[in-house]
Write a protein that holds these residues in place. Structure first.
Motif, PDB file in Angstrom:
ATOM      1  N   ILE A  63       0.849  -1.201   0.000  1.00 26.29           N
ATOM      2  CA  ILE A  63       0.000   0.000   0.000  1.00 26.29           C
ATOM      3  C   ILE A  63       0.879   1.243   0.000  1.00 26.29           C
ATOM      4  O   ILE A  63       0.614   2.202  -0.740  1.00 26.29           O
ATOM      5  CB  ILE A  63      -0.984  -0.019   1.191  1.00 26.29           C
ATOM      6  N   GLN A  64       1.931   1.254   0.806  1.00 23.27           N
ATOM      7  CA  GLN A  64       2.846   2.402   0.816  1.00 23.27           C
ATOM      8  C   GLN A  64       3.523   2.581  -0.538  1.00 23.27           C
ATOM      9  O   GLN A  64       3.633   3.710  -1.035  1.00 23.27           O
ATOM     10  CB  GLN A  64       3.908   2.227   1.898  1.00 23.27           C
ATOM     11  N   ALA A  65       3.974   1.498  -1.142  1.00 28.68           N
ATOM     12  CA  ALA A  65       4.619   1.590  -2.460  1.00 28.68           C
ATOM     13  C   ALA A  65       3.636   2.158  -3.473  1.00 28.68           C
ATOM     14  O   ALA A  65       3.997   3.013  -4.293  1.00 28.68           O
ATOM     15  CB  ALA A  65       5.128   0.217  -2.900  1.00 28.68           C
ATOM     16  N   ASP A  66       2.399   1.707  -3.418  1.00 28.74           N
ATOM     17  CA  ASP A  66       1.378   2.204  -4.340  1.00 28.74           C
ATOM     18  C   ASP A  66       1.121   3.691  -4.114  1.00 28.74           C
ATOM     19  O   ASP A  66       1.017   4.469  -5.070  1.00 28.74           O
ATOM     20  CB  ASP A  66       0.090   1.406  -4.152  1.00 28.74           C
ATOM     21  N   GLU A  67       1.058   4.102  -2.867  1.00 34.13           N
ATOM     22  CA  GLU A  67       0.848   5.521  -2.565  1.00 34.13           C
ATOM     23  C   GLU A  67       2.027   6.373  -3.029  1.00 34.13           C
ATOM     24  O   GLU A  67       1.832   7.484  -3.529  1.00 34.13           O
ATOM     25  CB  GLU A  67       0.599   5.713  -1.068  1.00 34.13           C
ATOM     26  N   TYR A  68       3.248   5.884  -2.886  1.00 29.72           N
ATOM     27  CA  TYR A  68       4.423   6.620  -3.364  1.00 29.72           C
ATOM     28  C   TYR A  68       4.368   6.800  -4.877  1.00 29.72           C
ATOM     29  O   TYR A  68       4.654   7.882  -5.396  1.00 29.72           O
ATOM     30  CB  TYR A  68       5.725   5.924  -2.976  1.00 29.72           C
ATOM     31  N   GLU A  69       4.009   5.744  -5.582  1.00 36.38           N
ATOM     32  CA  GLU A  69       3.900   5.848  -7.041  1.00 36.38           C
ATOM     33  C   GLU A  69       2.822   6.862  -7.435  1.00 36.38           C
ATOM     34  O   GLU A  69       3.044   7.691  -8.318  1.00 36.38           O
ATOM     35  CB  GLU A  69       3.565   4.486  -7.656  1.00 36.38           C
ATOM     36  N   TYR A  73       3.360  10.485  -9.483  1.00 35.92           N
ATOM     37  CA  TYR A  73       2.647  10.806 -10.718  1.00 35.92           C
ATOM     38  C   TYR A  73       1.837  12.096 -10.554  1.00 35.92           C
ATOM     39  O   TYR A  73       1.837  12.958 -11.437  1.00 35.92           O
ATOM     40  CB  TYR A  73       1.731   9.650 -11.125  1.00 35.92           C
ATOM     41  N   GLN A  74       1.171  12.251  -9.426  1.00 33.21           N
ATOM     42  CA  GLN A  74       0.380  13.468  -9.189  1.00 33.21           C
ATOM     43  C   GLN A  74       1.266  14.701  -9.136  1.00 33.21           C
ATOM     44  O   GLN A  74       0.893  15.758  -9.641  1.00 33.21           O
ATOM     45  CB  GLN A  74      -0.437  13.330  -7.903  1.00 33.21           C
ATOM     46  N   GLN A 121      -5.764  -2.569  -8.838  1.00 36.41           N
ATOM     47  CA  GLN A 121      -5.936  -1.122  -8.979  1.00 36.41           C
ATOM     48  C   GLN A 121      -4.645  -0.469  -9.451  1.00 36.41           C
ATOM     49  O   GLN A 121      -4.673   0.461 -10.268  1.00 36.41           O
ATOM     50  CB  GLN A 121      -6.397  -0.505  -7.662  1.00 36.41           C
ATOM     51  N   ARG A 122      -3.523  -0.940  -8.973  1.00 41.54           N
ATOM     52  CA  ARG A 122      -2.234  -0.391  -9.399  1.00 41.54           C
ATOM     53  C   ARG A 122      -2.020  -0.629 -10.893  1.00 41.54           C
ATOM     54  O   ARG A 122      -1.620   0.273 -11.624  1.00 41.54           O
ATOM     55  CB  ARG A 122      -1.097  -1.030  -8.610  1.00 41.54           C
ATOM     56  N   GLU A 123      -2.284  -1.839 -11.339  1.00 40.48           N
ATOM     57  CA  GLU A 123      -2.101  -2.149 -12.764  1.00 40.48           C
ATOM     58  C   GLU A 123      -3.008  -1.292 -13.636  1.00 40.48           C
ATOM     59  O   GLU A 123      -2.567  -0.775 -14.667  1.00 40.48           O
ATOM     60  CB  GLU A 123      -2.351  -3.642 -13.029  1.00 40.48           C
ATOM     61  N   GLU A 124      -4.255  -1.118 -13.231  1.00 44.47           N
ATOM     62  CA  GLU A 124      -5.182  -0.268 -13.986  1.00 44.47           C
ATOM     63  C   GLU A 124      -4.693   1.173 -14.020  1.00 44.47           C
ATOM     64  O   GLU A 124      -4.688   1.819 -15.072  1.00 44.47           O
ATOM     65  CB  GLU A 124      -6.583  -0.339 -13.371  1.00 44.47           C
ATOM     66  N   ARG A 125      -4.281   1.686 -12.867  1.00 43.86           N
ATOM     67  CA  ARG A 125      -3.809   3.073 -12.794  1.00 43.86           C
ATOM     68  C   ARG A 125      -2.563   3.275 -13.639  1.00 43.86           C
ATOM     69  O   ARG A 125      -2.453   4.236 -14.386  1.00 43.86           O
ATOM     70  CB  ARG A 125      -3.529   3.457 -11.334  1.00 43.86           C
ATOM     71  N   GLU A 129      -1.971   5.795 -16.730  1.00 37.66           N
ATOM     72  CA  GLU A 129      -0.894   6.785 -16.698  1.00 37.66           C
ATOM     73  C   GLU A 129      -0.029   6.686 -17.946  1.00 37.66           C
ATOM     74  O   GLU A 129       0.357   7.710 -18.529  1.00 37.66           O
ATOM     75  CB  GLU A 129      -0.033   6.603 -15.447  1.00 37.66           C
ATOM     76  N   LEU A 130       0.282   5.475 -18.372  1.00 37.38           N
ATOM     77  CA  LEU A 130       1.109   5.296 -19.577  1.00 37.38           C
ATOM     78  C   LEU A 130       0.412   5.848 -20.816  1.00 37.38           C
ATOM     79  O   LEU A 130       1.056   6.459 -21.671  1.00 37.38           O
ATOM     80  CB  LEU A 130       1.464   3.816 -19.769  1.00 37.38           C
ATOM     81  N   VAL A 131      -0.896   5.641 -20.905  1.00 33.42           N
ATOM     82  CA  VAL A 131      -1.660   6.180 -22.034  1.00 33.42           C
ATOM     83  C   VAL A 131      -1.633   7.703 -22.004  1.00 33.42           C
ATOM     84  O   VAL A 131      -1.409   8.355 -23.032  1.00 33.42           O
ATOM     85  CB  VAL A 131      -3.116   5.655 -22.017  1.00 33.42           C
TER      86      VAL A 131
END
Length: 141
Positions: A63-69, A73-74, A121-125, A129-131
């Motif tokens: 969860i922390q790694a996901d929040e950092y990513e 990006y934001q 959710q990470r994979e979808e996000r 982001e890549l698009v």
């Protein structure tokens, strides 16, 4: 494991300094051994409680790694929105945290389902982001 050994040694020293002269020295050894045995139980997932704590620890990590990513990006989006010419074509990639903790690694079914949701959710996000990054690059050319 070295960190726990250091903590156990510190506990042993603190116990030694805090105990009065009449207490046997084996109390500090017992405290040290107790801490080490609890840590070993946690690492080996030997009890129901240690399995749950280990799963929660792993879940917290992804969860922390996901929040950092997401935060990275934001921040990039905010800078681009302010007209900053910074190259935003890169994502912070903390994949190693997710690859090392696939949902199958979790032993508690409920926590495993949460971990699966975090991964999905990470994979979808990241795909979205890549698009967006690709579209921005295409529009700037």
């Amino acid at each position: 494991h070295d960190a726990i050994q250091n903590i156990a040694n510190l506990l042993e020293q603190t116990t030694f300094h805090n105990q009065n002269q009449n207490n046997p020295n084996n109390e500090r050894t017992n405290a040290k051994q107790h801490l080490l045995s609890i840590f070993e139980e946690y690492e080996q997932r030997q009890s129901r409680e240690s399995k749950l704590v280990k799963d929660l620890d792993l879940l917290d990590m992804i969860i922390q790694a996901d929040e950092y990513e997401q935060h990275h990006y934001q921040q990039q989006q905010h800078q681009v929105g302010d007209g900053d010419e910074k190259d935003d074509s890169t994502q912070l990639d903390l994949s190693e945290f997710f690859e090392g903790t696939p949902p199958s690694r979790f032993q508690n079914e409920f926590i495993q389902s949460i971990a699966l949701e975090v991964h999905q959710q990470r994979e979808e996000r990241r795909s979205e982001e890549l698009v967006m990054i690709a579209n921005r690059k295409k529009n700037s050319e």
